[in-house]
Design a protein around this motif. Structure first.
Motif, mmCIF file in Angstrom:
data_model
loop_
_atom_site.group_PDB
_atom_site.id
_atom_site.type_symbol
_atom_site.label_atom_id
_atom_site.label_comp_id
_atom_site.label_asym_id
_atom_site.label_seq_id
_atom_site.Cartn_x
_atom_site.Cartn_y
_atom_site.Cartn_z
ATOM 1 N N ASN A 1 0.838 -1.195 0.000
ATOM 2 C CA ASN A 1 0.000 0.000 0.000
ATOM 3 C C ASN A 1 0.879 1.253 0.000
ATOM 4 O OD1 ASN A 1 -2.240 1.670 0.110
ATOM 5 N ND2 ASN A 1 -2.510 1.469 2.319
ATOM 6 N N SER A 2 1.191 1.748 -1.193
ATOM 7 C CA SER A 2 2.041 2.931 -1.316
ATOM 8 C C SER A 2 1.284 4.188 -0.897
ATOM 9 C CB SER A 2 2.520 3.093 -2.759
ATOM 10 O OG SER A 2 3.276 1.971 -3.170
ATOM 11 N N ARG A 3 2.021 5.172 -0.461
ATOM 12 C CA ARG A 3 1.432 6.459 -0.102
ATOM 13 C C ARG A 3 0.918 7.153 -1.359
ATOM 14 N NH1 ARG A 3 5.708 10.403 2.261
ATOM 15 N NH2 ARG A 3 5.789 8.823 3.894
ATOM 16 N N GLU A 4 -0.182 7.860 -1.236
ATOM 17 C CA GLU A 4 -0.739 8.605 -2.357
ATOM 18 C C GLU A 4 0.233 9.704 -2.792
ATOM 19 O OE1 GLU A 4 -2.415 10.027 -5.344
ATOM 20 O OE2 GLU A 4 -3.545 8.411 -4.367
ATOM 21 N N PHE A 5 0.528 9.761 -4.098
ATOM 22 C CA PHE A 5 1.496 10.736 -4.586
ATOM 23 C C PHE A 5 0.852 11.989 -5.152
ATOM 24 C CE2 PHE A 5 0.435 8.212 -8.314
ATOM 25 C CZ PHE A 5 0.336 9.152 -9.318
ATOM 26 N N ARG A 6 -0.464 11.971 -5.392
ATOM 27 C CA ARG A 6 -1.147 13.127 -5.990
ATOM 28 C C ARG A 6 -1.431 14.174 -4.920
ATOM 29 N NH1 ARG A 6 -3.403 8.490 -7.804
ATOM 30 N NH2 ARG A 6 -3.149 7.969 -10.002
ATOM 31 N N ILE A 7 -0.377 14.664 -4.306
ATOM 32 C CA ILE A 7 -0.460 15.619 -3.212
ATOM 33 C C ILE A 7 0.501 16.762 -3.491
ATOM 34 C CG2 ILE A 7 -0.090 15.979 -0.721
ATOM 35 C CD1 ILE A 7 -2.435 14.141 -1.269
ATOM 36 N N TYR A 8 0.029 18.002 -3.324
ATOM 37 C CA TYR A 8 0.939 19.139 -3.417
ATOM 38 C C TYR A 8 1.707 19.260 -2.101
ATOM 39 C CZ TYR A 8 -1.901 20.607 -7.422
ATOM 40 O OH TYR A 8 -2.558 20.656 -8.611
ATOM 41 N N GLY A 9 2.960 19.621 -2.204
ATOM 42 C CA GLY A 9 3.731 19.859 -0.997
ATOM 43 C C GLY A 9 4.627 18.696 -0.632
#
Length: 291
Positions: free
Chosen positions: A120-128
């Protein structure tokens, strides 16, 4: 006969290489075991000589037909892969190692890697920062992908035409001009293009053009490159940048391409040029040995 003698020598050689007591590199041991098992199933090419004498011609014709029917398309190549997971206690690829949940494959053109199915990879569609700290380090780029730092396994720009870029990987492209806090970044293919107009349809180009409009922060992950402060191995998180502007440039072949000026945002910790340290550099070397 000669064929049996050759098989005998090959069998002995593969046995010698796969024996860990002989201290061959792990990759060699694994490939030798794969070949040994394969030839063992094929009984090392042994044939009944009586049948071979009486049906040699038929076998030759059958073999020719089979060769024609099973010939692989041009460019296709059979790969030798090692798909087993690493021992849980392995210092690099094990449960607590920096390359945990990453499988290493052996192919004809060298090692390849993938994140374990179901991880379960961390969500990458995040600003910052997305939970990162300046100076965070990964031995392999796929580990950054595993941790949600960069959403692409291969492409250098992660994003889309609507949201813009979430992250870029700067890994020493000859067309980039890296000064640390300012990075002049180009899409792949800029050096070779002969197009009279810059490429507008690439996903990464669209993402960075959108970021020039939105000025949303972009994570920069730096690999080895021409800047003196770039990491000597692996990939390092160097903080948030904004896409200040895009400029159309021309290469030595007359081809046009986009150059993006990425400027590091103020108020962050300074780039940690001491990363990788001695321990991390040792891990980079140990990772090459596989498991």
């Amino acid at each position: 006969n000669r064929s049996q003698l050759e098989s005998f020598h090959l069998k002995g050689t593969l046995n010698m290489i796969q024996n860990p007591n002989n201290h061959f590199p792990v990759e060699y041991q694994q490939v030798a075991k794969h070949l040994f098992d394969k030839f063992e199933l094929q009984k090392w090419g042994a044939e009944d000589q009586g049948m071979a004498d009486s049906k040699g011609k038929k076998r030759s014709n059958d073999s020719e037909q089979k060769s024609k029917s099973t010939k692989r398309p041009k460019g296709d190549s059979t790969q030798i892969k090692v798909t087993r997971p690493a021992p849980t206690s392995h210092p690099i690829y094990g449960t607590n190692g920096p390359l945990h949940h990453i499988f290493r494959y052996l192919a004809e053109n060298g090692p390849s890697y993938k994140v374990a199915d179901g991880y379960n990879s961390r969500e990458f569609r995040i600003y910052g920062d997305n939970g990162l700290s300046v100076g965070d380090f990964w031995i392999l780029r796929i580990a950054a992908h595993r941790d949600g730092v960069h959403g692409e396994r291969i492409a250098g720009i992660s994003g889309d035409s609507i949201n813009g870029a979430f992250s870029v990987v700067a890994s020493g492209c000859s067309m980039d001009k890296d000064q640390g806090n300012v990075l002049l970044y180009t899409e792949s293919g800029a050096e070779e293009t002969t197009s009279k107009a810059p490429e507008m349809e690439k996903k990464g180009t669209k993402a960075l053009l959108r970021s020039v409009e939105t000025k949303q922060p972009i994570r920069v992950i730096r690999g080895a490159g021409q800047w003196h402060g770039a990491p000597s191995c692996g990939f390092r998180y160097d903080g948030l940048y904004k896409a200040a502007e895009s400029t159309v440039r021309e290469n030595t072949k007359g081809g046009k391409y986009f150059e993006f000026k990425l400027v590091r945002l103020s108020g962050q910790d300074v780039i940690n040029t001491k990363v990788p340290d001695r321990k991390q550099r040792k891990q980079c070397e140990d990772a090459k040995l596989g498991y």
